[in-house]
Design an enzyme around this catalytic site. Structure first.
Site, mmCIF file in Angstrom:
data_model
loop_
_atom_site.group_PDB
_atom_site.id
_atom_site.type_symbol
_atom_site.label_atom_id
_atom_site.label_comp_id
_atom_site.label_asym_id
_atom_site.label_seq_id
_atom_site.Cartn_x
_atom_site.Cartn_y
_atom_site.Cartn_z
ATOM 1 C CG ASP A 7 -1.759 1.200 1.377
ATOM 2 O OD1 ASP A 7 -1.696 2.081 0.500
ATOM 3 O OD2 ASP A 7 -2.505 1.281 2.372
ATOM 4 C CG ASN A 44 4.373 3.555 -13.307
ATOM 5 O OD1 ASN A 44 4.175 4.252 -14.292
ATOM 6 N ND2 ASN A 44 3.525 2.592 -12.950
ATOM 7 C CE1 TYR A 58 -2.367 11.939 -11.592
ATOM 8 C CE2 TYR A 58 -2.260 13.752 -13.163
ATOM 9 C CZ TYR A 58 -1.946 12.456 -12.801
ATOM 10 O OH TYR A 58 -1.198 11.672 -13.659
ATOM 11 C CE LYS A 107 1.419 11.844 -11.233
ATOM 12 N NZ LYS A 107 2.341 10.694 -11.064
#
Length: 367
Positions: A142, A169, A234, A238
């Site tokens: 996890d 990734n 998000y 990033k």
């Protein structure tokens, strides 16, 4: 699934990248343009043609100058990001960790590496969606939990030894506006997309630094440069992972004196994985992204990758645009996430109440 030739038409068909690569191989290739210039100056036939076609010759000189300058710039890019140092890689001995390697981009990365017999440890919360090749080992983890990362890292070292390549990734997206996102949604996104990079680096970088040999790969996103409505968390996570790559690259060379530990970042656009189903926009195939990452890894050199490649000329430069253009562009992309229904995979930490989400969890692959 062997790595495709550079001369093979992309899975996405004929794209602007195809045209760009063709121009780089011809009109902007000094090995092509400079000999033509030399022939025009030092051969009688070439001089005659140059005199008869003066405008064309001036254009050729401009192309030759641009191609030489571009090659010098590319050479400097490679030398500087690699600290002017070379290193040797023995892929029979290297150990690669791939997070989110059960499916999507991660799956393709794992299979491409396994084809070359490279030992791979897959860290993922979901089971593999394929039969593991002999050199691939699966460790359930996890990635939203630091404790789970620590435990999985210990198991990897016991089973395979110290990893020499870490490919971050795995990713997570919730697809909500800032006000609709719960605290758990936001924490989960940053736990998987950003903080896991730190905790995994803390586990595996010390041995790479001690040997002055290794590689850290960050799979970020074009969203790191261009946030749009309904994916603000998000994009922010990033952007943070891109800053992590840039900062750790400098730290390795200056603070830890590990100037042969390589760093690679991939900033790719929308890719056809379950995470971003329903996203409106031109799409890359996960195999396309995976191939570019694996080719860079096998070169053993640091790199800053972007797909589509032609976005290099636009996306990173958006912040230098006038504000009316920047704001207009971001608002103009408001519909990209309207039909999004990306797959979610529940995390064990949710049930334990450890910064999980209250409904369905995260995903395992990205972009």
């Amino acid at each position: 699934m062997p790595i495709r030739s550079e001369w093979t038409l992309a899975r996405e068909g004929w794209t602007l990248d195809t045209t760009t690569r063709l121009l780089k191989a011809t009109a902007f290739n000094p090995l092509f343009t400079v000999p033509l210039i030399l022939a025009a100056k030092y051969t009688s036939r070439g001089s005659q043609l140059a005199f008869q076609n003066e405008t064309l010759f001036r254009a050729l000189r401009s192309l030759a100058a641009l191609s030489v300058l571009g090659s010098i710039s590319g050479w400097l890019d490679d030398k500087v990001v690699n600290n002017w140092k070379s290193d040797e890689w023995d892929w029979k001995k290297e150990v690669v960790v791939v997070t989110g390697g059960a499916d999507g981009i991660g799956k393709s990365i794992v299979l491409l590496l396994a084809e070359k017999g490279i030992k791979v440890a897959v860290l993922d919360v979901q089971k593999l969606t394929y039969e593991a090749p002999p050199s691939v080992h699966y460790f359930q983890c996890d990635l939203a939990s630091k404790d789970a990362i620590t435990s999985a890292a210990s198991s990897i070292r016991t089973t395979l030894g110290d990893p020499t390549v870490l490919i971050n990734n795995a990713g997570c997206a919730r697809g909500k506006t800032v006000l609709d996102a719960s605290e758990q949604d936001i924490r989960l996104t940053f736990n998987v997309n950003t903080l896991a990079h730190y905790f995994l680096a803390q586990q595996f970088l010390p041995s790479m630094i001690a040997q002055n040999h290794g590689m850290l790969v960050t799979v970020a996103s074009l969203a790191a440069y261009l946030p749009v409505p309904k994916m603000v968390d998000y994009a922010a996570s990033k952007a943070a992972s891109l800053a992590f790559h840039e900062g750790i690259s400098a730290e390795l060379a200056t603070h830890y004196k590990a100037d042969k530990v390589r760093t690679i970042v991939m900033c790719q656009g929308y890719t056809r994985t379950p995470l971003f189903e329903g996203f409106k926009g031109s799409a890359l195939y996960p195999e396309t992204v995976a191939e570019e990452i694996v080719k860079a890894v096998l070169k053993g050199r640091s790199a800053h990758l972007m797909l589509p490649e032609n976005h290099w000329g636009v996306v990173p430069k958006i912040r230098s645009w006038p504000l009316w253009m920047q704001y207009g562009l971001r608002k103009g992309l408001k519909n990209l996430m309207e039909g999004w229904h990306g797959r979610q995979v529940a995390q064990p930490s949710e049930a334990q109440g450890e910064k999980g989400v209250e409904e369905s969890g995260v995903l395992v692959e990205e972009h």
